[in-house]
Enzyme design. Structure first.
Site, mmCIF file in Angstrom:
data_model
loop_
_atom_site.group_PDB
_atom_site.id
_atom_site.type_symbol
_atom_site.label_atom_id
_atom_site.label_comp_id
_atom_site.label_asym_id
_atom_site.label_seq_id
_atom_site.Cartn_x
_atom_site.Cartn_y
_atom_site.Cartn_z
ATOM 1 N N THR B 96 35.328 35.686 38.637
ATOM 2 C CA THR B 96 35.571 34.822 37.488
ATOM 3 C C THR B 96 36.956 34.222 37.647
ATOM 4 O O THR B 96 37.930 34.949 37.810
ATOM 5 C CB THR B 96 35.509 35.626 36.186
ATOM 6 O OG1 THR B 96 34.269 36.323 36.133
ATOM 7 C CG2 THR B 96 35.605 34.712 34.971
ATOM 8 N N LYS B 173 30.453 32.009 32.223
ATOM 9 C CA LYS B 173 30.971 33.382 32.289
ATOM 10 C C LYS B 173 32.212 33.525 31.407
ATOM 11 O O LYS B 173 32.341 34.494 30.646
ATOM 12 C CB LYS B 173 31.299 33.733 33.744
ATOM 13 C CG LYS B 173 31.994 35.072 33.950
ATOM 14 C CD LYS B 173 31.075 36.246 33.641
ATOM 15 C CE LYS B 173 31.849 37.556 33.506
ATOM 16 N NZ LYS B 173 32.544 37.975 34.702
ATOM 17 N N LYS B 240 42.448 39.084 31.301
ATOM 18 C CA LYS B 240 42.347 38.063 32.349
ATOM 19 C C LYS B 240 41.409 36.941 31.908
ATOM 20 O O LYS B 240 41.752 35.760 31.990
ATOM 21 C CB LYS B 240 41.811 38.711 33.631
ATOM 22 C CG LYS B 240 41.562 37.722 34.759
ATOM 23 C CD LYS B 240 40.605 38.289 35.793
ATOM 24 C CE LYS B 240 40.114 37.191 36.721
ATOM 25 N NZ LYS B 240 38.874 37.567 37.410
#
Lengths: 266, 266
Positions: B96, B173, B240
């Site tokens: 990702t 995502k 993150k």
């Protein structure tokens, strides 16, 4: 089903619930502040009265679908109201308010020998019409046993018992609405990012609601956002219910950063 | 299934996905930065190599499950790597990262005649073991047609195609993780209020997940909160991925008050 039920408050939600009761075979006496909304009920056989107190049969069951605790209090403290409801009488109150306010209303009823049961409602007008409401309920066990068929007849597809203490079902409603309002906000923020980066909002909604979030709420909100339609009717309900959530958090000195952020956006 | 697949990155997620591939009958050459994690794979028949480039069969398929675009870039720009993958080669990248970074990686591959496909993964270690992963995928149609069986063999219970443009699946995502992280945050805030007001968190979770939010995510997070367990492993993933969400919002000058609030809490 010979029992005659008293019904106060024929708004967006009250009106279809009252119609459901009539269609389930209950005799109904109805009151609404604005007369025009009673016509639909009268056509279907309800008796229309011109004061809240007149819906009451002594020892019977009354239902109110009112905006907040202040309105409920003003109704039940009108002269003679609780005396007339009297011993054995049950008041099903479906408003969303502070649990402390609901407790005060319950005490007020108890002093007159009657019982206050809280049954706030999840679902909007369309859900009431389709008999797809969800109802958390709290109050005296015997009163709940007595009125449970009424909740189903009003359109509950599910009734969830949160015990005898008044306030418990109201808390579930407040917290549930917080989650619903949050979901619209997060979905809006998420899908906007898909949109501005050139993505296909509907495809994303389709995937997410088939995978991580297979809930009708995410589907309906997601589809509305993808179709660029507003997710909420222009009602004051989100602001009111989030305000209740925030007031309770402050009272208990609990951090509520998410509720605060959403409130600042409303 | 005689094709030998290269696999780089045997972390919490990579390891069970590689095992799934072996169990589905694929021959596997694996590399991991720390040697110890390759042992489990070796025991099950994988060939272990000591440099990323050695997993490649020219014109074949390699899979990487790495932390971010920087790590992926450092691997694919190591001397000779993309030359060896070469014409017809496909790299399935499951990290990702920023969509712009994914696009740059794709261009890098294209310059060497090979193809970068993005397939980030929804699901944690347990979901990988149980073959219950969800994968959005984007990239060249012919490459996707070729690698789709591999995604299923790795443990995808569903693969969702978001077109040919690299970045589209990555956006899904990022947005999906934002919604997951949000859900834990607002469930935590909601249930804390039930708790401090003396309510039964588990009963509330049970009602809400049977009614408004019938999703496994709400169930599993809700149950964990009701049981007073942490909702997230102590990983850096939420921070993150929310950081990526926020960076994209800023880049496109889109308001992201909810993401900002959650980031401030992490």
């Amino acid at each position: 089903m010979s029992e005659r039920i008293g019904f106060i408050g024929l708004g967006d939600l009250g009106s279809p619930m009252a119609i459901n009761l009539l269609e389930s075979g209950y005799a109904l006496t109805v009151y609404n502040r604005t007369q025009i909304k009673t016509e639909l009920l009268q056509q279907r056989g309800a008796t229309v009265v011109s004061a809240p107190i007149e819906v009451i049969e002594s020892g019977g069951v009354i239902i109110s679908v009112l905006w907040d605790a202040e309105v409920v209090e003003s109704v039940v403290t009108s002269p003679g109201f609780l005396e007339r409801l009297g011993s054995g009488g049950v008041h099903i109150s479906m408003c969303t308010c502070l649990p402390a306010a609901a407790k005060r209303l319950a005490e007020l009823h108890a002093r007159h020998g009657c019982t206050y049961v809280e049954a706030p409602v999840f679902g909007r007008h369309e859900a009431a019409v389709a008999r797809k409401l969800w109802m958390p309920v709290a109050g005296s066990q015997s009163a709940k046993d007595r009125i449970r068929p009424l909740l189903v007849a009003m359109g509950a597809q599910g009734v969830f018992d949160f015990g005898e203490e008044i306030g418990a079902a109201t808390m579930v409603k407040i917290v549930g609405n917080f989650l619903l309002i949050s979901a619209t906000r997060f979905l809006t923020e998420a899908l906007r990012l898909i949109d501005v980066t050139g993505g296909d909002m509907q495809a994303v909604v389709d995937m997410l609601t088939q995978t991580l979030f297979p809930s009708p709420i995410y589907q309906s909100y997601g589809n509305r956002i993808a179709e660029r339609q507003p997710t909420f009717s222009q009602s004051n309900i989100p602001k009111k219910d989030l305000g209740l959530f925030e007031a309770i958090a402050q009272q208990h000195q609990v951090a509520s950063p998410m509720a605060k952020t959403i409130l600042s956006l409303l």
